[in-house]
Design a protein around this motif. Structure first.
Motif, PDB file in Angstrom:
ATOM      1  N   THR A  26       1.938 -48.257  38.020  1.00 43.62           N
ATOM      2  CA  THR A  26       1.756 -46.902  37.493  1.00 43.62           C
ATOM      3  C   THR A  26       1.033 -46.049  38.530  1.00 43.62           C
ATOM      4  OG1 THR A  26      -0.387 -47.398  36.494  1.00 43.62           O
ATOM      5  CG2 THR A  26       1.580 -47.838  35.149  1.00 43.62           C
ATOM      6  N   TYR A  27       1.166 -44.737  38.361  1.00 42.76           N
ATOM      7  CA  TYR A  27       0.429 -43.835  39.251  1.00 42.76           C
ATOM      8  C   TYR A  27      -1.077 -44.001  39.042  1.00 42.76           C
ATOM      9  CZ  TYR A  27       4.725 -41.437  40.589  1.00 42.76           C
ATOM     10  OH  TYR A  27       5.963 -41.134  41.111  1.00 42.76           O
ATOM     11  N   ALA A  28      -1.466 -44.267  37.799  1.00 43.29           N
ATOM     12  CA  ALA A  28      -2.889 -44.469  37.512  1.00 43.29           C
ATOM     13  C   ALA A  28      -3.416 -45.686  38.269  1.00 43.29           C
ATOM     14  CB  ALA A  28      -3.105 -44.645  36.008  1.00 43.29           C
TER      15      ALA A  28
ATOM     16  N   THR B   8      -6.626 -47.997  42.709  1.00 42.89           N
ATOM     17  CA  THR B   8      -6.649 -48.894  43.868  1.00 42.89           C
ATOM     18  C   THR B   8      -7.117 -48.170  45.121  1.00 42.89           C
ATOM     19  OG1 THR B   8      -4.846 -50.211  42.932  1.00 42.89           O
ATOM     20  CG2 THR B   8      -5.249 -50.442  45.290  1.00 42.89           C
ATOM     21  N   ILE B   9      -6.601 -46.957  45.330  1.00 47.77           N
ATOM     22  CA  ILE B   9      -7.015 -46.189  46.510  1.00 47.77           C
ATOM     23  C   ILE B   9      -8.487 -45.797  46.407  1.00 47.77           C
ATOM     24  CG2 ILE B   9      -6.706 -44.012  47.748  1.00 47.77           C
ATOM     25  CD1 ILE B   9      -3.716 -44.243  47.177  1.00 47.77           C
ATOM     26  N   LYS B  10      -8.909 -45.401  45.210  1.00 44.30           N
ATOM     27  CA  LYS B  10     -10.316 -45.030  45.012  1.00 44.30           C
ATOM     28  C   LYS B  10     -11.229 -46.220  45.288  1.00 44.30           C
ATOM     29  CE  LYS B  10     -13.501 -42.959  41.682  1.00 44.30           C
ATOM     30  NZ  LYS B  10     -13.663 -42.384  40.315  1.00 44.30           N
ATOM     31  N   LYS B  11     -10.831 -47.390  44.835  1.00 45.35           N
ATOM     32  CA  LYS B  11     -11.632 -48.599  45.029  1.00 45.35           C
ATOM     33  C   LYS B  11     -11.761 -48.952  46.512  1.00 45.35           C
ATOM     34  CE  LYS B  11     -11.477 -53.576  44.122  1.00 45.35           C
ATOM     35  NZ  LYS B  11     -10.677 -54.674  43.481  1.00 45.35           N
TER      36      LYS B  11
ATOM     37  N   ASP C 224     -11.403 -39.893  45.634  1.00 43.42           N
ATOM     38  CA  ASP C 224     -10.879 -39.583  44.307  1.00 43.42           C
ATOM     39  C   ASP C 224      -9.580 -38.789  44.427  1.00 43.42           C
ATOM     40  OD1 ASP C 224     -10.723 -39.545  41.612  1.00 43.42           O
ATOM     41  OD2 ASP C 224     -12.172 -37.920  41.312  1.00 43.42           O
ATOM     42  N   LEU C 225      -8.518 -39.301  43.842  1.00 41.37           N
ATOM     43  CA  LEU C 225      -7.225 -38.607  43.843  1.00 41.37           C
ATOM     44  C   LEU C 225      -6.894 -38.130  42.436  1.00 41.37           C
ATOM     45  CD1 LEU C 225      -5.013 -41.032  46.003  1.00 41.37           C
ATOM     46  CD2 LEU C 225      -6.110 -38.928  46.735  1.00 41.37           C
ATOM     47  N   LYS C 226      -6.052 -37.121  42.362  1.00 38.45           N
ATOM     48  CA  LYS C 226      -5.562 -36.630  41.079  1.00 38.45           C
ATOM     49  C   LYS C 226      -4.163 -37.178  40.850  1.00 38.45           C
ATOM     50  CE  LYS C 226      -9.272 -34.219  40.486  1.00 38.45           C
ATOM     51  NZ  LYS C 226     -10.317 -34.715  39.535  1.00 38.45           N
ATOM     52  N   GLU C 227      -3.981 -37.779  39.695  1.00 38.75           N
ATOM     53  CA  GLU C 227      -2.703 -38.429  39.395  1.00 38.75           C
ATOM     54  C   GLU C 227      -1.532 -37.453  39.476  1.00 38.75           C
ATOM     55  OE1 GLU C 227      -0.748 -40.949  35.713  1.00 38.75           O
ATOM     56  OE2 GLU C 227      -2.926 -40.993  35.993  1.00 38.75           O
ATOM     57  N   GLU C 228      -1.704 -36.250  38.964  1.00 40.00           N
ATOM     58  CA  GLU C 228      -0.610 -35.275  38.963  1.00 40.00           C
ATOM     59  C   GLU C 228      -0.219 -34.882  40.384  1.00 40.00           C
ATOM     60  OE1 GLU C 228       1.268 -34.385  36.413  1.00 40.00           O
ATOM     61  OE2 GLU C 228       0.062 -35.892  35.359  1.00 40.00           O
ATOM     62  N   ARG C 229      -1.204 -34.747  41.263  1.00 43.26           N
ATOM     63  CA  ARG C 229      -0.902 -34.416  42.661  1.00 43.26           C
ATOM     64  C   ARG C 229      -0.220 -35.594  43.360  1.00 43.26           C
ATOM     65  NH1 ARG C 229      -2.885 -30.249  45.451  1.00 43.26           N
ATOM     66  NH2 ARG C 229      -3.056 -31.556  47.329  1.00 43.26           N
TER      67      ARG C 229
ATOM     68  N   GLN D  55       1.799 -42.089  52.813  1.00 46.87           N
ATOM     69  CA  GLN D  55       1.092 -40.843  52.500  1.00 46.87           C
ATOM     70  C   GLN D  55       0.881 -40.781  51.000  1.00 46.87           C
ATOM     71  OE1 GLN D  55       0.576 -38.099  55.025  1.00 46.87           O
ATOM     72  NE2 GLN D  55      -0.933 -37.528  53.483  1.00 46.87           N
ATOM     73  N   ALA D  56      -0.378 -40.776  50.552  1.00 43.20           N
ATOM     74  CA  ALA D  56      -0.706 -40.668  49.127  1.00 43.20           C
ATOM     75  C   ALA D  56      -1.537 -39.410  48.945  1.00 43.20           C
ATOM     76  CB  ALA D  56      -1.474 -41.902  48.667  1.00 43.20           C
ATOM     77  N   ASP D  57      -0.829 -38.288  48.687  1.00 40.91           N
ATOM     78  CA  ASP D  57      -1.428 -36.957  48.662  1.00 40.91           C
ATOM     79  C   ASP D  57      -2.121 -36.715  50.004  1.00 40.91           C
ATOM     80  OD1 ASP D  57      -2.040 -34.450  47.723  1.00 40.91           O
ATOM     81  OD2 ASP D  57      -3.787 -35.091  46.595  1.00 40.91           O
TER      82      ASP D  57
END
Length: 311
Positions: free
Chosen positions: A194-196, A201-204, A209-214, A234-236
């Motif tokens: 999932t995107y969540a 995972t990236i935050k950890k 902090d990323l925004k799921e919608e972006r 590339q993740a945002d």
């Protein structure tokens, strides 16, 4: 009559003795394959706590964890030479190294027996001992320097050239065909996330902090090799290396692509490992066709020589 009996006894003596003597001489000719690896002293040691383990003994303990022991014996021998080369290369001039500095996990005889059960252990033990014993002391060098013997489980039909991946020419790491790999049972694997889960995972791992919608609008492969090994994702606003992405999401290799799937991301992964050096499945197929371990190694590592440690 007494002369006839003596002649009969003489024939019986020959009948019993000749096969015995033949066996003795044949056994002497095969002493190389009967090296007692548990007592062998190569002069190279792995430090484990307060103990020093000989290089060849340590190879016995790590080989089953690095390659399928169901593979042909010449493929196992090739893997033994790879591991020996890497261990000695890491030791440098000291001829010793602490096992904590190694990327290999050992299994002692008892641990392997407990993991496999007695029947399977006997078969695996025989194969690993032959693989190490029949290549005793053999290592790979390029222009008299130990090579860094990269290896992987399954290629994508061709291995990855060192220059394409590292950006620097590594003469013994050239792209090689390994066509049977695409027929391997584990050639393709799929994971759905999932995107969540990606955000967490990236935050950890990056503490960002990323925004799921972006993320849903800005997730893509940024850089990859011509045969699909991912260099960057590339993740945002975040750039993640392909190797880190594969590690974080427990992928079989860093050759993958991303697909949208029912509001989630499907990660389709090809091959196993980093694609560099020897393909273990390719080595297995070559061994099935009668290729020797030295032929296998010289195919996957261009221009190398195989020599004894003390030569």
């Amino acid at each position: 009559m007494r002369g006839k009996m003596s002649y009969v006894f003489f024939l019986l003596f020959l009948f019993v003795t000749i096969p015995y003597l033949t066996t003795v001489f044949m056994t002497k000719g095969n002493e190389k394959s009967e090296t007692n690896l548990d007592r062998y002293d190569s002069g190279y040691k792995i430090i484990s706590g307060q103990k020093e383990i000989d290089l060849e003994q340590f190879l016995l303990w790590i080989l089953p964890g690095q390659i399928s022991m169901n593979y042909e014996e010449e493929a196992l021998k090739a893997q033994a030479v790879i591991l020996r080369t890497d261990l000695v290369r890491r030791m440098g001039t000291s001829k010793k190294i602490n096992e904590n500095k190694l990327p290999y996990r050992k299994q002692t005889d008892q641990e392997l027996r407990e993991a496999l059960g007695n029947k399977k252990y006997v078969r695996v033990d025989q194969k690993r001992r032959r693989a190490v014993s029949d290549t005793l002391g053999k290592v790979m060098v390029y222009k008299n320097d130990y090579i860094e013997p990269y290896f992987h489980g399954i290629s994508v039909g061709t291995t990855l050239g060192g220059e394409e991946w590292f950006g620097t020419k590594i003469p013994y790491l050239k792209e090689k065909e390994s066509l049977y790999d695409v027929e391997a049972q584990d050639y393709m694997s799929v994971k759905i996330v999932t995107y969540a889960e990606i955000v967490r995972t990236i935050k950890k791992n990056k503490n960002i902090d990323l925004k799921e919608e972006r993320l849903k609008k800005n997730l893509k492969i940024r850089r990859m090799t011509k045969n699909g090994y991912v260099k960057q994702v590339q993740a945002d606003s975040v750039v993640v290396s392909g190797e880190s992405w594969a590690e974080w999401f427990h992928l079989a290799s860093n050759n993958f692509y991303l697909e949208s799937y029912e509001g989630k991301i499907r990660i389709v992964c090809l091959g196993k490992g980093n694609g560099l050096g020897m393909s273990q499945y390719g080595a297995y197929q070559m061994a099935k066709k009668g290729k020797s371990y030295s032929s296998i190694l010289k195919y996957f590592y261009s221009g190398i020589k195989i020599k004894k440690l003390h030569e």
